[in-house]
Design an enzyme around this catalytic site. Sequence first.
Site, PDB file in Angstrom:
ATOM      1  NE  ARG A 162      -3.530  -2.234   2.639  1.00 11.05           N
ATOM      2  CZ  ARG A 162      -3.155  -3.320   3.488  1.00 11.05           C
ATOM      3  NH1 ARG A 162      -1.942  -3.715   4.050  1.00 11.05           N
ATOM      4  NH2 ARG A 162      -4.074  -4.291   3.516  1.00 11.05           N
ATOM      5  CE  LYS A 185      -6.084  -0.967   5.004  1.00 10.49           C
ATOM      6  NZ  LYS A 185      -7.250  -1.195   4.237  1.00 10.49           N
ATOM      7  CG  HIS A 253      -4.916   0.941  -4.033  1.00 13.03           C
ATOM      8  ND1 HIS A 253      -4.142   0.416  -3.024  1.00 13.03           N
ATOM      9  CD2 HIS A 253      -6.293   0.298  -4.145  1.00 13.03           C
ATOM     10  CE1 HIS A 253      -5.070  -0.683  -2.200  1.00 13.03           C
ATOM     11  NE2 HIS A 253      -6.133  -0.576  -3.105  1.00 13.03           N
ATOM     12  NE  ARG A 256      -2.751  -3.292  -1.413  1.00 10.53           N
ATOM     13  CZ  ARG A 256      -2.440  -4.370  -0.260  1.00 10.53           C
ATOM     14  NH1 ARG A 256      -0.947  -4.668  -0.280  1.00 10.53           N
ATOM     15  NH2 ARG A 256      -3.267  -4.966   0.468  1.00 10.53           N
ATOM     16  CG  HIS A 279      -5.836  -8.997   1.479  1.00  8.58           C
ATOM     17  ND1 HIS A 279      -6.267  -9.490   0.203  1.00  8.58           N
ATOM     18  CD2 HIS A 279      -5.658  -7.703   1.590  1.00  8.58           C
ATOM     19  CE1 HIS A 279      -5.960  -8.233  -0.550  1.00  8.58           C
ATOM     20  NE2 HIS A 279      -5.932  -7.227   0.150  1.00  8.58           N
ATOM     21  CE1 TYR A 288      -6.874  -4.449  -3.230  1.00 11.57           C
ATOM     22  CE2 TYR A 288      -5.226  -5.446  -4.355  1.00 11.57           C
ATOM     23  CZ  TYR A 288      -5.628  -4.413  -3.691  1.00 11.57           C
ATOM     24  OH  TYR A 288      -4.997  -3.204  -3.533  1.00 11.57           O
TER      25      TYR A 288
END
Length: 312
Positions: A162, A185, A253, A256, A279, A288
């Site tokens: 990211r 994240k 983005h 990615r 993820h 994705y």
Amino acid sequence: MAGVISAGAAEALEAWLAARRALRGAAPNTEAAYRADVAGFLGFLAEHHGGPQGRTALARAGLSDIRAWLARGRAEGAGSRTLARRLSAVKSFYRWLAETDGFDASAILAARAPRHAARLPRPLAEDAARDMLETVGHQHAEPWIAARDTAVVTLLYGCGLRISEALALRLRDWPAGETLRIAGKGGKTRLVPLLPAARQAVEAYLDLCPHPATADSPIFRGARGGPLNPRLVQKATARARAQLGLPPSATPHALRHSFATHLLAAGGDLRAIQELLGHASLSTTQGYTAVDTTRLLEVYEAAHPKAGRRAG
């Protein structure tokens, strides 16, 4: 056509908006949107029930009214995001009205907005992704800034990072080995392979960067030496895609996204790609990666024990 709003309902709407202004100081455009959304519902109630609905009648509105109103909006072509925004405004109005007039609005407050699919960026074709990496470096006359932008987008496409993860890297994070530790994240860390091209791009930039650095310094710096603003990377890619004639979806983005899609198309394992992207669930990775059903079935047939026995 919407029904006529009663004087009592119109008065309640204006009082609610005044209360919002006093508490939150909403911008005029925001207030206009709230007024239109709630007025649309109040007008629908008047039409739905055969006449203007006074303030007392508003308290009798329930879930069936909300569902009928949302169905009308859908039939008129409103998308899920628009309907969700309208419902949010109506809930806010009813929350205030219930507190002011002393009735139970739980039926309306419990209404759920229609689900909408997350909009994912379209992947670039492999040649377009390579062209983007090369062209980004020609968007700035200052050599070290051009090298910086090239290094960032190379990490996005070459390692699946990211943009926030790339810009959060510190010099102490720069590896001596072949993997890069990424803080993703939720504070979760993961190791991603560092391709030679990505290493070379970052090291070429570091050799040119004029700002003094310590182990705690960000790898990627702005013109004055502070942390690099992601907006500058977005601007560089916007200029590059304009030069290449690529669509607006060719964003940082999307690089990615392209990393994941191209890796799976080349035979990469879906769970391994999940780990590389950071993820939490495999379903997120499936959504994705822009591959067709045939390709997913090929992965399934090759990897699933029962499928393999059946094929044999």
